[in-house]
Every structure is written in structure tokens, then in C-alpha cells.
Design a protein around this motif. Sequence first.
Motif, PDB file in Angstrom:
ATOM      1  N   SER A 204       0.823  -1.211   0.000  1.00 48.97           N
ATOM      2  CA  SER A 204       0.000   0.000   0.000  1.00 48.97           C
ATOM      3  C   SER A 204       0.851   1.253   0.000  1.00 48.97           C
ATOM      4  N   LYS A 205       1.983   1.191   0.652  1.00 47.02           N
ATOM      5  CA  LYS A 205       2.890   2.341   0.651  1.00 47.02           C
ATOM      6  C   LYS A 205       3.354   2.637  -0.770  1.00 47.02           C
ATOM      7  N   VAL A 206       3.627   1.600  -1.541  1.00 43.83           N
ATOM      8  CA  VAL A 206       4.029   1.768  -2.940  1.00 43.83           C
ATOM      9  C   VAL A 206       2.927   2.483  -3.721  1.00 43.83           C
ATOM     10  N   LYS A 207       1.683   2.063  -3.514  1.00 42.45           N
ATOM     11  CA  LYS A 207       0.558   2.695  -4.216  1.00 42.45           C
ATOM     12  C   LYS A 207       0.441   4.176  -3.837  1.00 42.45           C
ATOM     13  N   LEU A 208       0.577   4.454  -2.554  1.00 41.47           N
ATOM     14  CA  LEU A 208       0.480   5.843  -2.097  1.00 41.47           C
ATOM     15  C   LEU A 208       1.611   6.701  -2.654  1.00 41.47           C
ATOM     16  N   LEU A 209       2.825   6.182  -2.630  1.00 41.13           N
ATOM     17  CA  LEU A 209       3.961   6.939  -3.151  1.00 41.13           C
ATOM     18  C   LEU A 209       3.828   7.166  -4.651  1.00 41.13           C
ATOM     19  N   HIS A 210       3.327   6.163  -5.352  1.00 34.89           N
ATOM     20  CA  HIS A 210       3.105   6.315  -6.794  1.00 34.89           C
ATOM     21  C   HIS A 210       2.096   7.439  -7.055  1.00 34.89           C
ATOM     22  N   GLN A 211       1.009   7.443  -6.304  1.00 32.23           N
ATOM     23  CA  GLN A 211      -0.012   8.492  -6.465  1.00 32.23           C
ATOM     24  C   GLN A 211       0.578   9.861  -6.126  1.00 32.23           C
ATOM     25  N   GLU A 212       1.386   9.903  -5.088  1.00 30.23           N
ATOM     26  CA  GLU A 212       2.001  11.174  -4.691  1.00 30.23           C
ATOM     27  C   GLU A 212       2.940  11.689  -5.787  1.00 30.23           C
ATOM     28  N   MET A 213       3.676  10.786  -6.433  1.00 29.76           N
ATOM     29  CA  MET A 213       4.551  11.195  -7.534  1.00 29.76           C
ATOM     30  C   MET A 213       3.741  11.761  -8.693  1.00 29.76           C
ATOM     31  N   LEU A 214       2.584  11.151  -8.966  1.00 26.77           N
ATOM     32  CA  LEU A 214       1.729  11.671 -10.033  1.00 26.77           C
ATOM     33  C   LEU A 214       1.245  13.076  -9.698  1.00 26.77           C
TER      34      LEU A 214
ATOM     35  N   GLY B 148       2.396  19.377 -10.214  1.00 26.98           N
ATOM     36  CA  GLY B 148       2.661  20.602  -9.487  1.00 26.98           C
ATOM     37  C   GLY B 148       2.026  20.774  -8.124  1.00 26.98           C
ATOM     38  N   SER B 149       1.482  19.738  -7.548  1.00 24.85           N
ATOM     39  CA  SER B 149       0.892  19.871  -6.211  1.00 24.85           C
ATOM     40  C   SER B 149       1.986  20.231  -5.202  1.00 24.85           C
ATOM     41  N   PRO B 150       1.885  21.393  -4.550  1.00 27.29           N
ATOM     42  CA  PRO B 150       2.933  21.807  -3.604  1.00 27.29           C
ATOM     43  C   PRO B 150       3.130  20.810  -2.458  1.00 27.29           C
ATOM     44  N   LEU B 151       2.050  20.308  -1.909  1.00 27.07           N
ATOM     45  CA  LEU B 151       2.170  19.347  -0.811  1.00 27.07           C
ATOM     46  C   LEU B 151       2.807  18.050  -1.298  1.00 27.07           C
ATOM     47  N   ALA B 152       2.399  17.590  -2.472  1.00 28.72           N
ATOM     48  CA  ALA B 152       2.975  16.366  -3.030  1.00 28.72           C
ATOM     49  C   ALA B 152       4.460  16.554  -3.333  1.00 28.72           C
TER      50      ALA B 152
ATOM     51  N   GLU C  91       6.538  18.518  -1.741  1.00 29.16           N
ATOM     52  CA  GLU C  91       7.235  18.476  -0.454  1.00 29.16           C
ATOM     53  C   GLU C  91       7.316  17.043   0.076  1.00 29.16           C
ATOM     54  N   ASN C  92       6.212  16.306  -0.032  1.00 25.42           N
ATOM     55  CA  ASN C  92       6.203  14.923   0.458  1.00 25.42           C
ATOM     56  C   ASN C  92       7.146  14.029  -0.333  1.00 25.42           C
ATOM     57  N   THR C  93       7.191  14.206  -1.652  1.00 25.85           N
ATOM     58  CA  THR C  93       8.103  13.380  -2.452  1.00 25.85           C
ATOM     59  C   THR C  93       9.557  13.745  -2.162  1.00 25.85           C
ATOM     60  N   ARG C  94       9.811  15.016  -1.902  1.00 21.27           N
ATOM     61  CA  ARG C  94      11.162  15.426  -1.513  1.00 21.27           C
ATOM     62  C   ARG C  94      11.552  14.735  -0.204  1.00 21.27           C
ATOM     63  N   ASN C  95      10.637  14.721   0.750  1.00 20.78           N
ATOM     64  CA  ASN C  95      10.908  14.048   2.024  1.00 20.78           C
ATOM     65  C   ASN C  95      11.095  12.550   1.836  1.00 20.78           C
ATOM     66  N   SER C  96      10.317  11.960   0.936  1.00 21.23           N
ATOM     67  CA  SER C  96      10.471  10.529   0.648  1.00 21.23           C
ATOM     68  C   SER C  96      11.842  10.247   0.041  1.00 21.23           C
ATOM     69  N   LEU C  97      12.292  11.129  -0.835  1.00 17.19           N
ATOM     70  CA  LEU C  97      13.620  10.970  -1.434  1.00 17.19           C
ATOM     71  C   LEU C  97      14.706  11.052  -0.360  1.00 17.19           C
ATOM     72  N   LEU C  98      14.573  12.017   0.543  1.00 14.18           N
ATOM     73  CA  LEU C  98      15.559  12.128   1.627  1.00 14.18           C
ATOM     74  C   LEU C  98      15.538  10.900   2.528  1.00 14.18           C
ATOM     75  N   ASP C  99      14.341  10.394   2.818  1.00 17.23           N
ATOM     76  CA  ASP C  99      14.230   9.172   3.623  1.00 17.23           C
ATOM     77  C   ASP C  99      14.900   7.996   2.902  1.00 17.23           C
ATOM     78  N   MET C 100      14.688   7.935   1.600  1.00 16.31           N
ATOM     79  CA  MET C 100      15.273   6.853   0.801  1.00 16.31           C
ATOM     80  C   MET C 100      16.793   6.934   0.838  1.00 16.31           C
ATOM     81  N   GLU C 101      17.311   8.145   0.675  1.00 20.30           N
ATOM     82  CA  GLU C 101      18.765   8.314   0.688  1.00 20.30           C
ATOM     83  C   GLU C 101      19.349   8.019   2.063  1.00 20.30           C
ATOM     84  N   ASP C 102      18.628   8.356   3.117  1.00 20.03           N
ATOM     85  CA  ASP C 102      19.078   8.023   4.473  1.00 20.03           C
ATOM     86  C   ASP C 102      19.129   6.520   4.701  1.00 20.03           C
TER      87      ASP C 102
END
Length: 93
Positions: free
Chosen positions: A59-69, A74-78, A80-91
Motif C-alpha cells: 500500500s505504501k508503494v501505491k500511495l507513493l506512486h499516487q504522490e509522484m503523479l 505541481g501539487s505543492p504538498l505532493a 514536499e512529500n516526495t522530496r521528504n520521501s527521497l531524503l528518507d530513501m537516501e538516508d
Amino acid sequence: MNCEYTEDMLNQIESYASIYLKISDMAVILDIPVEKLREDIADRTSEVSKHYYRGKAASKVKLLHQEMLLASVGSPLALENTRNSLLDMEDDE
């Protein structure tokens, strides 16, 4: 208490985890002591744990995919969230 999980129970746990159902609610539905279910999920080598985390991750994969879309349009919240997901991934690398 020793609890034997059937394949059907494991699939139910995976399905419940995919909708983020609380472990305490899963235990009630499956008629398993909540402490036992928590213990079994905490043991990352158990089949219960594997099914639980697989359902949650699917389900997390589905949510992240939707957030990337949403971020791509151009969704500002999305964004920001994808940026945070990228930082989490890199960590986690």
C-alpha cells in the motif's frame, strides 16, 4: 500460547496490513491474543511478519506512486512529500 497460522490467516493479515488496520483489531478479528500477534509480527523471520510488512509495503508503494503523479502536475504538498520521501530513501541507503 502457541498459535499456528493457516495460509488463510496469513493472507488476511497481509490484506489487513495493506489497509493499515491496527494490530489490536487484527487480533480481535482473527481471535488471537494481541500480545502473541505483536510478538509474531516483531519477529522479522516469521511468516506472520513477512505477510504483515508485505501488505503494508504494497500500500505504501501505491500511495507513493499516487504522490509522484500529483507532484508531477505541481501539487505543492505532493512536491514536499516526495522530496521528504527521497531524503528518507537516501538516508536508508
